[in-house]
Scaffold this motif. Structure first.
Motif: not given
Lengths: 574, 368
Positions: A56-75
């Motif tokens: 989605a770009g824009g605000g999508g990056y933040h939600s993408a990152w949150r999904a990422l760090v839910a699994v991996n704290p070191l993206p």
């Protein structure tokens, strides 16, 4: 009775009175299937999931990152150092090139650091205390997951700073320390207490003394394998782990002008590339001279420039194809002018020269001596022949160390002692950051279940979606954005990053190349292609679509035209 | 002509800077698309002019094509649209007394007269001064290419303000798959079976309704398939911008008559276009204006082998000679219409229609 025209006996009706759903023998069902990238990720990331957010770009990056760090704290770290098996599994390879997952992950990780995105909120405190030993990727991953689940975590680290091999093994040109520091800082911000310079001498004592309810061991593996080279003086032989550790602490040893690295793993290449970068700084040494008369197995490094004489030489007993190092690192090392002596072992040292013995591969691919000897000038030898864990903290814990001298864990990452879990390089066959992060997460889930008295979860391995399960017509060929590489010449003398972060528009482009294998991405195809107008949009409960089973005839067109294999045809129960 | 031919709807969307490589270019919709870039079919409140509960077979291409085309026409007409339907599958499965699947004013009279009925409606609307209401005539290939051709030709030559849509499934399916003049060579139907021990329609018969329409030099003629929704909707929208007779010929695979899997209707339509057997083009004022280029070319064999009406070409050692002739027909289309990327239709080959540059030379002179 209503008025009807002459000779008309029935009221006009709609065909909606005719429920054609009764014709059906199979019904379409929306499914979520395992994408191959997720199946291949050692860290257990939901790659398709966070790419979907990022698209989605824009605000999508933040939600993408949150999904990422839910699994991996070191993206951001993983975006720098992971060898991305996800990309080798990517179905897009069959169309053009794999999605640059690693580059997008790195972009998201760096974006989070740049914008100071906050860690997620932890759960209510559980009142339970967990000891994590070792602050490498496995320990940090476990600590992060445990803290998110509300447990109190004490993380003990033997070295002066946290990070383990990420700080003391991986050279700065592959992983900038500000990135590592930023991601560790976020873990401490979550409430993880990191105690550096605290060697755990006896785990049994530490557990008792700290009244811990459970512990996770991530001791790593940093005791170098050693061999004796006849005729070599100890001063001229150094092991790669110690060399990289000292360099990381800013105390790089003087190696001399002609460095030979012995071994074929990633550590060997890290050591060679690090030595190459230090080579220019050893100004007290005489000017470089050619390796006169170097015989035989000297290989042509290719590329535009011949290797400068002071570049390190890697000596390995097998061939490039059989080298355990990752091909990408081998390619980068070659670009930087590192040269290789394949099929060679070091037999002895003689003055300022090494005596190499040529090998040949037998039918099993194992190297066998040939008796042919040759010489290689060398001021110093770096041994990179593998590492072992230091198990002394485990003395006195019955059964934790198996008969083979290794720490054994079950599927839930628990050792033979209840409540004591282990992961990372300590137990791994394949030692890298992604595997370690995955171990930490799995162990943390098990520890959480153990502390709450639940059954410990096993790892499911559903069949990943294959290219044949997709409808590739709907995907357009698009080349991959390759992160720009530093010019080779600039890389030689600095520890700057070799692979740079993707620019924002390229990262977005890359994310949108994802096929979304096995997961609906709301393309409206099912809704559009149904000849019976029997797909509802939006579906109930906020789902994008639903099948109107009163009218669906079960033709299967929606499933056939679904680009990503997210609709299955299921037999009706008659 | 080549510059004009490149202006396919796909090319125009590329020019808009759409770079949705996951979806958006070919799929029905996409959450990343702006509202104006979405198809009518992707709208949650689309008209669904042919609604659910109709009695078409599983995977019916005609039912799908009719909803695609009429929904797009309804949008273009602001919801004010009347349809006149010929006899055929579409009429039978949508209107068993007293039910109707139609969500717009719709009339059926006879097999042969749908274009004439549509002409009459258009004339009546003109007489009433209701030119805001638009008219569509529609039928299958039997009602259009065979039985209704005289009425259609009259509608064209009188310059009546009707969009006529032919849903071409290449035989009389409703009555049990009998051959029509649109049945392709080599295809087996219920009435081609006895021919000389070789089931399958003969070569050298049949006719092309789009080229017949083109010969009338009406304002708009186009072909399309149910496999390319963006292309189809763009063509309907363009046709609706024009007044006068317009003709749209839509290929709609028939799982029953073609012996294909109901789930493969769109795939079969796609392969018909990608093999070159069914050229997808657009003509304005009697001259080809644009063609839909082949995107992933396939041999005709890939198209044929999925249909039981061609099974005799592959059984008992096969009929390579027939397959070769069908491939040659596809190759001829590819050259004639310029179906490959970078190629252009053969100027002057199609009915001797002048190229745009030649039209300039004729300015002032009356076209014959």
């Amino acid at each position: 009775m209503s008025e009807r025209p002459f000779a008309i006996t029935l009221e006009v009706g709609s065909s909606r009175a005719n429920h054609t759903g009764s014709w059906r023998s199979e019904r379409p069902e929306y499914v979520r299937r395992m994408p191959p990238c997720n199946a291949a990720c050692p860290a257990g990331e939901d790659i398709q999931g966070w790419l979907y957010e990022a698209e989605a770009g824009g605000g999508g990056y933040h939600s993408a990152w949150r999904a990422l760090v839910a699994v991996n704290p070191l993206p951001a770290v993983m975006g720098h150092v992971c060898f991305h098996p996800c990309e080798e599994a990517c179905n897009r390879l069959a169309l053009d090139e794999a999605v640059g997952i690693n580059a997008v992950e790195r972009f998201l990780g760096e974006e989070a650091i740049r914008r100071g995105w906050e860690p997620p909120s932890p759960a209510q405190p559980s009142g339970r205390r967990v000891l994590v030993v070792g602050s490498g990727p496995a320990g940090l991953s476990a600590a992060w997951q445990l803290a998110l689940r509300g447990h109190h975590v004490t993380l003990r680290e033997r070295s002066k700073q946290p990070g383990g091999m990420m700080r003391y093994g991986i050279p700065a040109y592959r992983l900038p320390r500000r990135t590592l520091d930023a991601e560790i800082e976020r873990i401490t911000a979550l409430g993880v207490q990191i105690e550096c310079g605290q060697r755990v001498g006896s785990l049994a004592y530490a557990l008792q003394e700290g009244a811990f309810d459970a512990a996770f061991l991530a001791l790593g593996a940093d005791v170098a394998h050693h061999i004796d080279i006849p005729g070599a003086t100890a001063a001229r032989v150094i092991d790669a782990v110690a060399f990289l550790h000292a360099t990381a602490e800013g105390q790089a040893p003087v190696l001399g002008r002609r460095v030979v690295v012995y071994g074929g793993g990633d550590t060997a290449l890290d050591a060679a590339r690090t030595a190459a970068r230090l080579g220019h700084g050893a100004g007290s040494l005489p000017a470089p001279q050619p390796l006169a008369g170097a015989p035989g197995a000297q290989e042509d490094p290719g590329g535009e420039a011949p290797p400068a004489p002071q570049e390190p030489v890697v000596v390995y007993r097998r061939t490039a194809e059989r080298m355990p190092a990752h091909p990408q690192e081998l390619a980068e090392a070659r670009e930087e002018g590192i040269s290789f002596r394949w099929l060679s072992t070091i037999a002895a040292a003689r003055g300022e020269r090494l005596v190499l013995e040529r090998m040949r591969l037998d039918e099993q691919g194992m190297p066998q001596p040939t008796g042919e000897l040759e010489e290689l000038p060398a001021d110093c030898v770096i041994l990179a022949l593998g590492e072992e864990p230091d198990l002394t903290p485990l003395q006195g814990l019955d059964g934790v160390i198996g008969e083979d001298g290794r720490v054994a864990v079950n599927e839930a990452m628990m050792t033979a002692r209840p409540g004591l879990f282990a992961g990372g390089d300590l137990i791994a066959q394949e030692r890298n950051v992604a595997v370690a992060v995955g171990h930490g997460r799995r162990a943390a889930r098990s520890i959480d279940a153990y502390l709450r008295g639940f059954a410990m979860p096993g790892e499911e391995a559903p069949e990943p979606v294959a290219f044949a399960d997709l409808n590739p017509w709907y995907f357009t060929d698009a080349p991959r954005q390759v992160a720009p590489k530093l010019a080779r010449i600039r890389r030689q003398s600095t520890f700057e990053e070799v692979v740079l972060t993707l620019a924002e528009d390229s990262a977005l482009y890359e994310a949108r190349r994802c096929f979304s294998c096995g997961s609906c991405f709301s393309c409206d195809n099912c809704y559009g292609v149904c000849p019976d107008d029997a797909v509802l949009k939006p579906g109930p409960d906020g789902s994008p679509y639903a099948i109107d089973l009163d009218y669906c005839k079960g033709c299967g067109m929606c499933a056939a035209e679904c680009p990503c294999g997210a609709i299955a045809m299921v037999p009706e129960q008659t | 002509m080549s510059a004009a031919a490149d202006r396919s709807p796909q090319a125009e969307r590329r020019d808009e800077g759409l770079r949705f490589y996951q979806t958006g270019t070919f799929a029905v919709g996409g959450r990343l698309l702006a509202e104006h870039q979405r198809t009518v079919q992707s709208q949650p409140r689309r008209p669904s002019s042919l609604t659910k509960g109709h009695r078409a077979c599983q995977g019916c291409g005609e039912a799908l094509g009719a909803r695609y085309a009429l929904d797009a026409a309804l949008r273009a007409a602001g919801g004010r649209l009347i349809a006149a339907n010929a006899t055929g599958c579409l009429e039978v499965f949508s209107s068993p007394y007293p039910e109707s699947s139609w969500q717009l004013p719709w009339i059926h009279s006879l097999f042969a007269n749908a274009p004439a009925v549509a002409s009459g409606i258009a004339a009546a609307l003109r007489a009433k001064g209701r030119e805001d209401v638009r008219v569509v005539g529609q039928g299958g290939d039997g009602g259009t290419v065979d039985i209704g051709l005289a009425c259609l030709s009259g509608m064209f030559e009188r310059h009546d303000d009707v969009l006529y849509i032919c849903y071409d499934n290449q035989a009389y399916m409703n009555t049990g798959v009998q051959r029509s003049a649109a049945t392709p060579p080599g295809a087996r139907t219920a009435t081609t079976e006895p021919l000389g021990g070789h089931p399958g329609n003969d070569f050298g018969q049949g006719k092309s309704a789009p080229l017949i329409a083109l010969a009338h030099e009406i304002p708009y003629v186009a072909t399309a398939t149910v496999a390319e929704l963006h292309d189809l909707e763009a063509k309907v929208a363009r046709a609706m911008e024009i007044r006068g007779p317009r003709y749209l010929h839509l290929l709609v695979p028939c799982p029953l008559g073609w012996g294909s899997e109901p789930s493969e209707t769109i795939l079969i339509a796609r392969l018909a276009k990608e093999s070159g057997l069914f050229p997808v083009f657009e003509a304005i004022d009697g001259a080809i204006h644009a063609v839909a280029k082949i995107r992933r070319q396939v041999p005709v064999r890939e198209y044929l082998r999925r249909q039981r009406r061609y099974a005799h070409l592959f059984a008992d050692g096969g009929r390579e000679d027939v397959i070769d002739r069908l491939q040659a027909a596809a190759d001829r289309n590819i050259v004639r219409f310029g179906l490959l990327e970078g190629s252009a239709p053969l100027a002057g080959d199609l009915l001797g229609a002048p190229a745009p540059g030649e039209l300039d030379d004729l300015s002032g002179a009356q076209a014959p």
